[in-house]
Design an enzyme around this catalytic site. Structure first.
Site, PDB file in Angstrom:
ATOM      1  N   PRO A  85      -1.075   5.674  14.144  1.00 24.78           N
ATOM      2  CA  PRO A  85      -2.541   5.990  13.259  1.00 24.78           C
ATOM      3  C   PRO A  85      -2.474   5.588  11.745  1.00 24.78           C
ATOM      4  CG  PRO A  85      -1.462   7.988  14.431  1.00 24.78           C
ATOM      5  CD  PRO A  85      -0.286   6.852  14.497  1.00 24.78           C
ATOM      6  N   GLU A  99      -4.772  -7.273  18.288  1.00 25.61           N
ATOM      7  CA  GLU A  99      -4.050  -8.269  18.109  1.00 25.61           C
ATOM      8  C   GLU A  99      -4.180  -8.825  16.956  1.00 25.61           C
ATOM      9  OE1 GLU A  99      -1.518  -9.564  19.980  1.00 25.61           O
ATOM     10  OE2 GLU A  99      -1.689  -7.978  21.651  1.00 25.61           O
TER      11      GLU A  99
END
Length: 379
Positions: free
Chosen positions: A127, A364
């Protein structure tokens, strides 16, 4: 650099395109609308060697090189980005198992993954820590029986459908990126809980979850590779991962321009197809040019990966991901404009391509991270 595909690569492209047109495209709208994971396609996708195709044949894969792999990804996303993501990410984490895992891990899990029987997940993001992998807070402590893991993971692809996960955790909390290790964790292990995230903007057919890790115990042998070397092991795959995202963006953009060309030739205004208006012609010309440029960069990145030049691969992969993802969103946006009001509703696929393309600028490594990497290389 010119790219001439081999006869085998051309055959792979044609086979994946056929699979996409016959099996994926008919389910695209339904899976997006229902936010449904296309589990029924996985066995057939495995028969086409579309799941973790880079895994060697010894473990049930196709042993594809990077260039062939990005061609597969491009065609899957061209058929439908959401379902393409679900199929293409089915083996997410299998490369870590193959390169650094013990032989028992490979023999146990890789044939099941490549065969479509099991899904794999890679639990990295948290998170509070997305692009900053070194900052993860999930930790692993030794006890008499092995390791005990605790923490929380977020945005985990295949989180609720995976049978096994590669979990990144701190084994030396004071060592920063030098204190991270990778663990193989079957998802039926006590203390592991996955909560589905289904309020996504796009790629809704792909499974996404938050993972709660509460006193999850794994044996010593479930450590993947060396202790405290997980960060460096993970870095081995970032170039290929980014080239793969670039291919996702190329496939989505190609789908958007394909639909735009068809619509422009069919839609008539003022007594002629709108494709005959220069304003539309110029849009299509720019869209096509950007798609081809993105494709060339993506193939260049894959070729650099196959050459084992890690520095060049990192640079080209970041350039490919940055350019392809940014322009995929632009191309999808222009596709909606070509369709006019019809493109703003779900009667046409281009609104979905616009939503689906957006994620390629984030995961990514965000576009901003890619610019940092590229600047570091060129400076």
């Amino acid at each position: 650099m010119a790219f001439s595909l081999t006869a085998e690569q051309t055959a792979v492209r044609e086979a994946v395109r056929e699979f996409g047109e016959n099996e994926i495209e008919p389910l695209g709208t339904e899976c997006d609308r229902e936010k449904r994971y296309p589990a029924e396609l996985m066995e057939q996708a495995a028969q086409y060697d579309l799941i973790a195709p880079e895994v060697p044949e010894k473990y049930g894969g196709a042993g594809m090189d990077s260039l062939t792999g990005v061609i597969v990804t491009e065609e899957l996303w061209r058929a439908d980005p959401g379902i393409g993501s679900a199929i293409g990410s089915r083996g997410f984490g299998s490369t870590m198992i193959h390169k650094y895992g013990d032989e028992w891990m490979k023999e146990t899990w890789l044939p099941r993954i490549t065969g479509g029987e099991s899904a794999c997940a890679s639990a990295i993001s948290e998170p509070a820590h997305g692009s900053n992998v070194a900052g993860i807070e999930t930790y692993a402590e030794r006890d008499s029986d092995g390791w005990v893991l605790n923490g929380q993971k977020m945005w985990i692809t295949n989180g609720t459908v995976a049978d096994v996960m590669v979990v990144m955790a701190k084994t030396d909390p004071d060592a920063g990126h030098e204190g991270i290790s990778a663990f193989l964790v079957p998802t039926d292990t006590d203390g592991l809980q996955a909560e589905k995230i289904d309020n996504k903007l796009g790629i809704r057919a792909s499974d996404l979850a938050e993972i709660i890790i509460d006193d999850v115990r794994v044996p010593e042998e479930n450590l993947i590779g060396e202790e405290d070397a997980g960060f460096y092991q993970l870095m081995d795959f970032f170039a290929s991962g980014r080239a793969n995202v670039a291919a996702q963006a190329v496939g989505t953009a190609q789908a958007a321009i394909d639909d735009s060309i068809q619509y422009a030739n069919e839609r008539e205004q003022f007594g002629q197809p709108i494709s005959e208006f220069q304003a539309i012609e110029h849009k299509l010309a720019e869209m096509a040019t950007n798609v081809e440029a993105a494709r060339s960069l993506t193939y260049r990145a894959a070729s650099a990966i196959d050459s084992d030049d890690l520095d060049e691969a990192a640079k080209w992969a970041s350039m490919a991901k940055l350019f392809a993802s940014e322009h995929a969103v632009d191309v999808a946006d222009e596709a909606i404009q070509v369709h006019g009001g019809a493109g703003y509703v779900t009667d046409h696929n281009v609104e979905r391509y616009y939503r689906d393309a957006r994620i390629t600028k984030i995961y990514e490594g965000t576009s901003e991270i890619q610019k940092n990497i590229i600047a570091d290389r060129v400076l």
